[in-house]
Structure formats: structure tokens, C-alpha cells
Design a protein around this motif. Structure first.
Motif, PDB file in Angstrom:
ATOM      1  N   GLU A  61     -12.043  18.282  13.591  1.00 50.60           N
ATOM      2  CA  GLU A  61     -10.627  17.886  13.775  1.00 50.60           C
ATOM      3  C   GLU A  61      -9.785  18.817  12.898  1.00 50.60           C
ATOM      4  OE1 GLU A  61      -7.223  17.031  14.215  1.00 50.60           O
ATOM      5  OE2 GLU A  61      -8.201  15.436  15.357  1.00 50.60           O
ATOM      6  N   PRO A  62      -8.954  19.666  13.528  1.00 50.02           N
ATOM      7  CA  PRO A  62      -8.242  20.704  12.775  1.00 50.02           C
ATOM      8  C   PRO A  62      -6.903  20.273  12.190  1.00 50.02           C
ATOM      9  CG  PRO A  62      -7.770  20.975  15.082  1.00 50.02           C
ATOM     10  CD  PRO A  62      -8.687  19.769  14.976  1.00 50.02           C
ATOM     11  N   HIS A  63      -6.492  19.045  12.468  1.00 46.49           N
ATOM     12  CA  HIS A  63      -5.181  18.559  12.003  1.00 46.49           C
ATOM     13  C   HIS A  63      -5.371  17.085  11.645  1.00 46.49           C
ATOM     14  CE1 HIS A  63      -0.536  18.547  12.726  1.00 46.49           C
ATOM     15  NE2 HIS A  63      -0.857  17.411  12.159  1.00 46.49           N
ATOM     16  N   ALA A  64      -6.258  16.862  10.670  1.00 43.64           N
ATOM     17  CA  ALA A  64      -6.629  15.489  10.314  1.00 43.64           C
ATOM     18  C   ALA A  64      -5.609  14.879   9.362  1.00 43.64           C
ATOM     19  CB  ALA A  64      -8.008  15.486   9.654  1.00 43.64           C
ATOM     20  N   HIS A  65      -5.410  13.566   9.538  1.00 42.21           N
ATOM     21  CA  HIS A  65      -4.571  12.796   8.600  1.00 42.21           C
ATOM     22  C   HIS A  65      -5.321  11.509   8.288  1.00 42.21           C
ATOM     23  CE1 HIS A  65      -0.916  15.174   8.701  1.00 42.21           C
ATOM     24  NE2 HIS A  65      -0.805  15.093  10.008  1.00 42.21           N
ATOM     25  N   ILE A  66      -6.420  11.617   7.549  1.00 37.63           N
ATOM     26  CA  ILE A  66      -7.213  10.383   7.351  1.00 37.63           C
ATOM     27  C   ILE A  66      -6.621   9.468   6.282  1.00 37.63           C
ATOM     28  CG2 ILE A  66      -9.377  11.276   8.314  1.00 37.63           C
ATOM     29  CD1 ILE A  66     -10.361  11.512   5.367  1.00 37.63           C
ATOM     30  N   THR A  67      -5.451   9.821   5.739  1.00 36.81           N
ATOM     31  CA  THR A  67      -4.752   8.834   4.902  1.00 36.81           C
ATOM     32  C   THR A  67      -3.869   7.917   5.763  1.00 36.81           C
ATOM     33  OG1 THR A  67      -2.919  10.385   4.484  1.00 36.81           O
ATOM     34  CG2 THR A  67      -4.695  10.348   2.867  1.00 36.81           C
ATOM     35  N   TYR A  68      -3.764   8.212   7.062  1.00 35.93           N
ATOM     36  CA  TYR A  68      -2.936   7.378   7.950  1.00 35.93           C
ATOM     37  C   TYR A  68      -3.656   6.064   8.261  1.00 35.93           C
ATOM     38  CZ  TYR A  68       0.334  11.196   9.315  1.00 35.93           C
ATOM     39  OH  TYR A  68       1.284  12.183   9.352  1.00 35.93           O
ATOM     40  N   PRO A  69      -2.975   4.929   8.055  1.00 34.56           N
ATOM     41  CA  PRO A  69      -3.631   3.625   8.297  1.00 34.56           C
ATOM     42  C   PRO A  69      -3.394   3.086   9.716  1.00 34.56           C
ATOM     43  CG  PRO A  69      -1.592   3.319   7.081  1.00 34.56           C
ATOM     44  CD  PRO A  69      -1.658   4.780   7.420  1.00 34.56           C
ATOM     45  N   ASP A  70      -3.451   3.935  10.742  1.00 33.59           N
ATOM     46  CA  ASP A  70      -3.153   3.524  12.128  1.00 33.59           C
ATOM     47  C   ASP A  70      -1.829   2.768  12.163  1.00 33.59           C
ATOM     48  OD1 ASP A  70      -5.485   4.765  12.828  1.00 33.59           O
ATOM     49  OD2 ASP A  70      -6.656   2.913  12.977  1.00 33.59           O
ATOM     50  N   MET A  71      -0.787   3.459  11.751  1.00 31.10           N
ATOM     51  CA  MET A  71       0.497   2.818  11.455  1.00 31.10           C
ATOM     52  C   MET A  71       1.497   2.969  12.591  1.00 31.10           C
ATOM     53  SD  MET A  71       1.506   5.872   8.940  1.00 31.10           S
ATOM     54  CE  MET A  71       1.412   7.533   9.613  1.00 31.10           C
ATOM     55  N   LEU A  72       2.565   2.180  12.470  1.00 34.09           N
ATOM     56  CA  LEU A  72       3.676   2.253  13.408  1.00 34.09           C
ATOM     57  C   LEU A  72       4.737   3.207  12.857  1.00 34.09           C
ATOM     58  CD1 LEU A  72       4.481   0.937  16.064  1.00 34.09           C
ATOM     59  CD2 LEU A  72       5.430  -0.974  14.780  1.00 34.09           C
ATOM     60  N   LYS A  73       4.932   3.148  11.532  1.00 36.01           N
ATOM     61  CA  LYS A  73       5.980   3.967  10.906  1.00 36.01           C
ATOM     62  C   LYS A  73       5.428   4.738   9.713  1.00 36.01           C
ATOM     63  CE  LYS A  73      10.138   1.543  12.156  1.00 36.01           C
ATOM     64  NZ  LYS A  73      10.364   0.131  12.393  1.00 36.01           N
ATOM     65  N   LEU A  74       5.933   5.951   9.522  1.00 34.75           N
ATOM     66  CA  LEU A  74       5.504   6.792   8.396  1.00 34.75           C
ATOM     67  C   LEU A  74       5.681   6.089   7.052  1.00 34.75           C
ATOM     68  CD1 LEU A  74       6.898  10.320   9.384  1.00 34.75           C
ATOM     69  CD2 LEU A  74       4.496   9.677   9.145  1.00 34.75           C
ATOM     70  N   ARG A  75       6.664   5.211   6.990  1.00 34.71           N
ATOM     71  CA  ARG A  75       6.988   4.503   5.760  1.00 34.71           C
ATOM     72  C   ARG A  75       5.825   3.646   5.262  1.00 34.71           C
ATOM     73  NH1 ARG A  75      12.862   2.091   6.250  1.00 34.71           N
ATOM     74  NH2 ARG A  75      13.273   4.276   6.656  1.00 34.71           N
ATOM     75  N   GLU A  76       4.946   3.227   6.189  1.00 34.20           N
ATOM     76  CA  GLU A  76       3.791   2.412   5.779  1.00 34.20           C
ATOM     77  C   GLU A  76       2.903   3.163   4.791  1.00 34.20           C
ATOM     78  OE1 GLU A  76       1.771   0.629   9.235  1.00 34.20           O
ATOM     79  OE2 GLU A  76       3.721   0.666  10.234  1.00 34.20           O
ATOM     80  N   LEU A  77       2.981   4.503   4.833  1.00 35.95           N
ATOM     81  CA  LEU A  77       2.193   5.306   3.895  1.00 35.95           C
ATOM     82  C   LEU A  77       2.682   5.097   2.469  1.00 35.95           C
ATOM     83  CD1 LEU A  77       2.096   8.502   6.069  1.00 35.95           C
ATOM     84  CD2 LEU A  77       0.102   7.184   5.389  1.00 35.95           C
ATOM     85  N   GLY A  78       4.015   5.010   2.323  1.00 37.87           N
ATOM     86  CA  GLY A  78       4.587   4.774   1.001  1.00 37.87           C
ATOM     87  C   GLY A  78       4.381   3.349   0.542  1.00 37.87           C
ATOM     88  N   ASP A  79       4.328   2.411   1.493  1.00 46.82           N
ATOM     89  CA  ASP A  79       4.135   0.994   1.142  1.00 46.82           C
ATOM     90  C   ASP A  79       2.714   0.718   0.647  1.00 46.82           C
ATOM     91  OD1 ASP A  79       6.698   0.602   1.995  1.00 46.82           O
ATOM     92  OD2 ASP A  79       6.154  -0.221   3.957  1.00 46.82           O
ATOM     93  N   THR A  80       1.801   1.638   0.935  1.00 47.70           N
ATOM     94  CA  THR A  80       0.398   1.429   0.544  1.00 47.70           C
ATOM     95  C   THR A  80       0.196   1.934  -0.893  1.00 47.70           C
ATOM     96  OG1 THR A  80      -0.179   1.881   2.849  1.00 47.70           O
ATOM     97  CG2 THR A  80      -1.991   1.864   1.264  1.00 47.70           C
TER      98      THR A  80
END
Ligand code: ZN
Length: 430
Positions: A61-80
Motif C-alpha cells: 500500500e503506497p499511500h497508507a494512513h494506518i493512524t486513521y480510525p475508519d472515521m467520518l471526519k478528519l477531526r476524529e484524529l485530533g479527538d483521539t
């Protein structure tokens, strides 16, 4: 430990047609590959009868984002919080391996150290996961893709905000100090956050040059979010190694891309947009909403650009931006189907991009092919994915997953073959 896979269809990753053959593994490397049967030594080896299943290199996978929690909004990344985020990332690493991806080249972490620590744990053998090149967060300007703040309220997403050459330089230095393998910088905007911004640059040449100088000086790789034509030109000018999206490239810019094809990699990351356009109604993204977001236009433009890039022989890899609720982590193999249906690739060309070019984007010249001397990252697939590329979307079709010569998933029986199973001679004798 030696192993011989016999009675398999070998897809070697070069893009040539699969052939019936056998493969010997010694330690973590491929020791021999042969067409036909009983051509290579089985001495001292565990012998696995593949029952006609396909043996192929592991996927990248050449463009992985495994910190993404299968989210609806990018903001969920900051909430974690950081502690929970390490677990999200660790579990996602395992999900990717479950899906047959033995290599990940990251296109941004959500926090500076999240991917770095998970990469270190994988490399130390303490948690399961693919080979992993860890990235910085997205480095963005005020108002650029990833700036989640509002004037009256602070929000955090996947970004580190840096304005001006000095701030960009300091941010890149900090990420390198914390141990990232590559720097990600968002040179252009994106319709996903601000309509009409995909064709505009959110960084100046001076800022991009500052990032590039720092990374190049320290031998750290550079990747960029570059939809706008001008952003692609900047990336080429300043020595970026991996360019994402690029769909607004003019024909003159495509000439520049082609001229740089031996030193760069591209990935359109079509899956995120395709799923958003066609499979996100459940989350309020109706056809009208997607249309207003410009998603259909982006898909059309991406298809046009990548049909041209395919003919120009540029190194383009499938995958990218999985980890939203409409394209969860582990479903990344869907991108192969889009390469065939939208960009005109054959299944074999697509899989060669996902394996052979995967080894190249990882910077490992001995990864991505079934070839003597190469690292043994292998999949045994129930069926022939060069005949039906969709079979890789079903993890039950992955009969065996091997990383670095070790089973992550030991061989199991074919599901439909009926007679016999993929099993070892020792097991049969027992
Ligand atoms: Zn991305």
C-alpha cells in the motif's frame, strides 16, 4: 528453515502471465523458482502442495494512513488521545497484514510519533505488522488541507501547521528528529475540505524548497499532496520522490513527469473518492452532495490523467487514503479493480504495480518479485487474480500469508478445489 511450494501457479510480479511451477524458500529469501514440477530440490524442506492456487508476492500500500480510525471526519484524529491512537495504529497494522499487504509506505501519520513507535515495535518483532515506512503528519499551511481549526476554536486533525519557510524548516527538522522515514507536505489544496481548492497551491516555492532542502540534506524521503498542476511542477523541481494525486497535470507537466519517471512514484488514491461518490449514502453523502463536493469531476479527471500516465510508462501504484468509514482499513485491494475499470490497466499490470513497484517505492531492491535472492513476502491465493482481480478483496481467498520467510497465516485448504488441500507433506504424513 527451507520450504518448497509445489503445484502452484506463479505470478512473479513482473506482469507476465502466471505459470505452473514451484518455489523454494530458504530462511527469509527465495532460493529457487522453476516452471513445471520436481525441477528444484526438496531436500530438507517442508513441502507445501498448493493444489493449483496462485503464489504471488505480498502487496504494498503506497499511500497508507494506518493512524486513521475508519472515521467520518478528519477531526476524529485530533479527538483521539495519543495513547489510544497507538492502539488504533497497531490494530490497523495487523488488519493490513490480514488483507495481504506485507508492505506499507505511509502518506502521513496523525501525530509525529505514532507511526514511528509502531514501526519500531513491528521491526523489533513484538507486534505483527507489514514492513512499514513511517511518515510525518501532513505539513500544511494555514487554511490548507488538514487545517481543521476555526477562528473561535482550536481543532486538531492530521496536520502540523507551518507557515513561512522558517516554520516549515523547523517542522521538518522536528519530524526528522523524532524518527520519520519520510516527510509529507500538502503543496496543493483539496475539494474534500474546501471546494475549488484542489487546483490551487497552499504553499509557495520558497516554503516547499525549505522542506525539500532539509529532507534532502538529511537523506529523508519526500512525499506530497499535489492535485494542482503547479504543485506537481514544484514537487518535480525540488526532488520529491512520491507524488500523490496529480490529476490537474497539463500535458506539458506530464512530459516533465515522464522525464523524471526513473526517480519518482505516483499514486492517484482513487479508492477514497470512488467510495465517497458511490458508497457513502449511508453517511449522508448522497449523489447530490458528492456532486457538489466535486467528487465525480475529480474521478473523471483522475481517469483521464492516469490513462495517459499508464501509456507513458510512469511508475503508478494502486491504493491510498483508506481509513474513512466508507473505505475502511483492510479493504485497500478494492483499488485494483478501479485501476482496471477506470485507468485501463490489465489485472496483471495492476498487480505488478502493487508488488514489483511496491518493493521499489519501499526502497528495497530485493522486494516485490518472486525471483531468486528476493525477500520471501508471499501470498497463496485461492484462484487466479490475473483472471479475476476481485478475488483479492476477500481475505478468505488468502490461503497463506508470509512475511520475511515466516508464516503470518499458515497454508490452509483451497475452498473450492474440492480434492485435497494446500497442506504440508508432514501434515499429510502425520
Ligand atoms: Zn492521504
Amino acid at each position: 528453515m527451507a520450504r518448497v511450494f509445489e503445484n502452484v501457479l506463479v505470478f512473479d510480479g513482473t506482469g507476465s502471465s502466471p505459470f505452473p511451477g514451484e518455489v523454494r524458500i530458504e530462511g527469509n529469501r527465495i532460493a529457487a523458482v522453476a516452471k513445471g514440477s520436481h525441477k528444484i530440490s526438496q531436500e530438507g524442506a517442508e513441502v507445501i502442495d498448493g493444489q493449483g492456487a496462485t503464489l504471488m508476492p505480498g502487496l504494498c500500500e503506497p499511500h497508507a494512513h494506518i493512524t486513521y480510525p475508519d472515521m467520518l471526519k478528519l477531526r476524529e484524529l485530533g479527538d483521539t488521545p495519543p495513547e489510544e491512537h497507538v492502539f488504533v495504529t497497531m490494530h490497523n497494522a495487523r488488519k493490513m497484514l490480514d488483507a495481504g499487504f506485507t508492505s506499507l509506505y505511509s502518506a502521513a501519520s496523525s501525530k509525529p510519533r505514532t507511526e514511528v513507535v509502531v514501526r519500531n515495535e513491528i521491526n523489533a518483532g513484538r507486534i505483527p505488522g507489514p514492513r512499514f515506512r513511517a511518515a510525518s503528519p501532513e505539513i500544511v499551511s494555514t487554511g490548507g488541507l488538514g487545517d481543521e481549526r476555526q477562528l473561535h476554536m482550536y481543532h486538531q486533525g492530521i496536520e502540523l501547521i507551518a507557515d513561512g519557510a522558517d516554520e516549515v524548516r523547523r517542522t521538518v527538522r522536528m519530524c526528522i528528529r523524532e524518527g520519520v522515514d519520510q516527510i509529507k507536505i500538502n503543496i496543493s489544496g483539496d475539494n474534500f475540505v474546501r471546494l475549488g481548492q484542489d487546483g490551487a497551491c497552499t504553499y509557495t516555492e520558497e516554503e516547499v524548497k525549505a522542506a525539500a532542502d532539509e529532507a534532502n540534506e538529511r537523506g529523508v524521503w519526500l512525499s506530497c499532496h499535489s492535485r494542482a498542476d503547479k504543485s506537481v511542477r514544484m514537487a518535480l523541481k525540488f526532488g520529491f520522490r512520491v507524488l500523490y494525486h496529480c490529476e490537474h497535470s497539463t500535458d506539458a507537466t506530464l512530459d516533465l513527469i515522464e522525464a523524471a519517471k526513473d526517480r519518482i512514484f505516483l499514486a492517484p488514491a482513487i479508492g477514497a473518492n470512488y467510495r465517497l461518490a458511490h458508497h457513502a449514502q449511508e453517511w449522508g453523502i448522497t449523489h447530490d452532495v458528492a456532486d457538489r463536493m466535486g467528487v465525480f469531476k475529480t474521478i473523471e479527471q483522475t481517469a483521464q490523467t492516469y490513462n495517459k500516465l499508464r501509456k507513458r510508462g510512469v511508475r503508478v501504484l494502486p491504493g491510498g487514503d483508506y481509513g474513512f468509514i466508507w473505505n475502511p482499513i483492510g479493504t485497500n485491494a478494492r483499488d485494483f479493480e478501479y485501476f482496471v475499470n477506470l485507468f485501463g490497466y490489465t489485472p496483471a499490470e495492476t498487480l505488478s504495480a502493487a508488488t514489483m513497484l511496491g518493493g521499489q517505492i519501499m526502497g528495497m531492491p530485493d522486494l516485490g518479485l518472486i525471483k531468486e535472492g528476493f525477500l520471501a513476502d508471499l501470498l497463496l491465493v485461492d484462484g487466479d487474480p490475473t483472471a479475476d482481480i476481485k478475488i483479492l478483496q476477500d481475505q478468505d481467498n488468502l490461503l497463506m500469508i508470509m512475511k520475511d520467510g515466516a508464516y503470518y497465516k499458515a497454508p490452509r485448504p483451497r475452498r473450492k478445489a474440492g480434492k485435497g488441500s494446500a497442506r504440508t507433506r508432514e501434515m499429510a504424513d502425520a
